[in-house]
Design an enzyme around this catalytic site. Structure first.
Site, mmCIF file in Angstrom:
data_model
loop_
_atom_site.group_PDB
_atom_site.id
_atom_site.type_symbol
_atom_site.label_atom_id
_atom_site.label_comp_id
_atom_site.label_asym_id
_atom_site.label_seq_id
_atom_site.Cartn_x
_atom_site.Cartn_y
_atom_site.Cartn_z
ATOM 1 C CB SER A 134 -0.962 0.020 1.191
ATOM 2 O OG SER A 134 -0.232 -0.122 2.389
ATOM 3 C CG HIS B 83 -1.167 3.567 5.250
ATOM 4 N ND1 HIS B 83 -2.484 3.195 5.264
ATOM 5 C CD2 HIS B 83 -0.531 2.617 4.519
ATOM 6 C CE1 HIS B 83 -2.634 2.077 4.574
ATOM 7 N NE2 HIS B 83 -1.453 1.705 4.119
ATOM 8 C CG ASP C 24 -5.277 4.459 5.869
ATOM 9 O OD1 ASP C 24 -4.197 4.666 6.459
ATOM 10 O OD2 ASP C 24 -5.353 4.044 4.709
#
Lengths: 177, 179
Positions: free
Chosen positions: B56, B96, B122
């Site tokens: 990701s 992230h 998210d």
């Protein structure tokens, strides 16, 4: 004589080279603050239910901007990619500090390093946490980038030359975004 | 008769050497543990090194890359930073980037994250009804990285037999290797 010179091309030199290499890996200077040119046009605020998550009615700002920048000087031997992002920073009654990323772009090594973008719409919804955008005179927009090396430190650098913008005093009543 | 005495000597010597090698092995294991704990204290993070498990954050990080984290409380959370966080009740840490922050005067902060390679933020990953992350969810901030090396940890996780093989080989190597 030959055996003496042979000694110089030995272990010491390789160790010295490796040492310099590792030091550069971790201390490489990405603190070059480049002046990036961008012009921003702040369009309007709306007050809508924040459909991206929280259900409260919050101010939604709509922004388009022009951006011209030359990223070549930032790419050195250890730079794999740049993560470029335009963020807005402002203060409201609700929160002492708000930061919202409006737009981002990944620039890989080998990609075009000269950017000349016009009329770019913000990529992410500029929702405030509350109603602090209407009439907000002091929205600071900055262009920053995260340098991703082949290996080593991950620095975040902010370009010089931020732009200050203001939102209008009233909500726009039109239907479309 | 002479040959038997000789054998006894050899057997005795080997036992001492064996004890030495076992101690040696113990030293290595405890040094590794000390270094790990030391890193935890130095960086302030309970996980100073993490392995990237998903794609990701591509093309920046790929599965198997190793990330070095710090988790100093004084470091403010700002947009653009790469944070490693855990969702309440879940084991697996996620790596992230911070997309949005709202910070109050007293320092209370709520923030939103998104993976570079994901098209949405998210919120779909957070708990039911959770819209923001808080400081307590953060495991650390990614400060440096080394590619590929973490693949060994992933392999060991996915193929437990491989893990045992590696451990056995390492153990044998240390025990057999003579200083």
């Amino acid at each position: 004589m030959l055996s003496r010179s042979g000694r110089f091309c030995g272990k010491k030199n390789t160790i010295r080279v490796c040492f310099v290499f590792f030091i550069h890996l971790f201390l490489g200077c990405y603190h070059v603050k480049k002046k990036m040119h961008f012009v921003v046009l702040i369009k309007l605020t709306k007050n809508v239910e924040d459909f991206t998550g929280p259900r409260e009615r919050s101010d939604l700002g709509l922004i388009t901007f022009d951006l011209s920048a030359d990223l070549k000087p930032i790419f050195d031997w250890n730079v794999k990619q740049l993560f470029l992002y335009l963020s807005a920073e402002y203060k409201t009654k609700n929160n002492a500090l708000n930061q919202v990323v409006l737009w981002d772009k990944i620039v890989l090594r080998g990609d075009k390093t000269k950017l000349d973008l016009k009329d770019v719409k913000s990529k992410y919804f500029f929702f405030d946490d509350g109603n602090g955008l209407k009439g907000n005179e002091n929205i600071t927009l900055t262009l920053s980038w995260n340098v991703v090396p082949n290996a080593g430190i991950l620095p975040l650098v902010t370009g010089t030359g931020h732009i200050s913008a203001a939102f209008p005093d009233s909500y726009e009543m039109t239907k479309n975004y | 008769m002479m040959s038997l005495d000789f054998l006894n000597d050899v057997r005795r010597m080997n036992k001492r050497q064996l004890y030495y090698q076992v101690l040696n092995f113990g030293m290595i294991v405890s040094s590794a543990l000390m270094i790990w704990k030391g890193l935890m204290v130095l960086t302030g993070s309970e996980s100073p090194i993490v392995v990237v498990l998903s794609g990701s954050m591509e093309p920046a990080f790929h599965r198997g890359d190793l990330l070095f984290l710090t988790n100093r409380i004084e470091d403010p959370i700002r947009v653009g930073e790469i944070v490693v966080f855990r969702i309440e009740g879940r084991e697996i840490p996620i790596v992230h980037r911070v997309l949005k922050i709202h910070e109050k005067e007293n320092g209370d902060i709520k923030f939103l994250t998104k993976g570079d390679n994901n098209s949405v933020d998210d919120r779909g990953l957070y708990k039911q009804g959770q819209h923001w992350l808080e400081k307590k969810d953060v495991v650390g901030r990614a400060r440096g990285f080394v590619p590929y090396i973490g693949i060994v940890t992933i392999l060991m996780n996915d193929y437990p037999k491989f893990k045992y093989a590696v451990l056995v080989l390492l153990g044998l190597f240390v025990l057999v290797h003579r200083e």
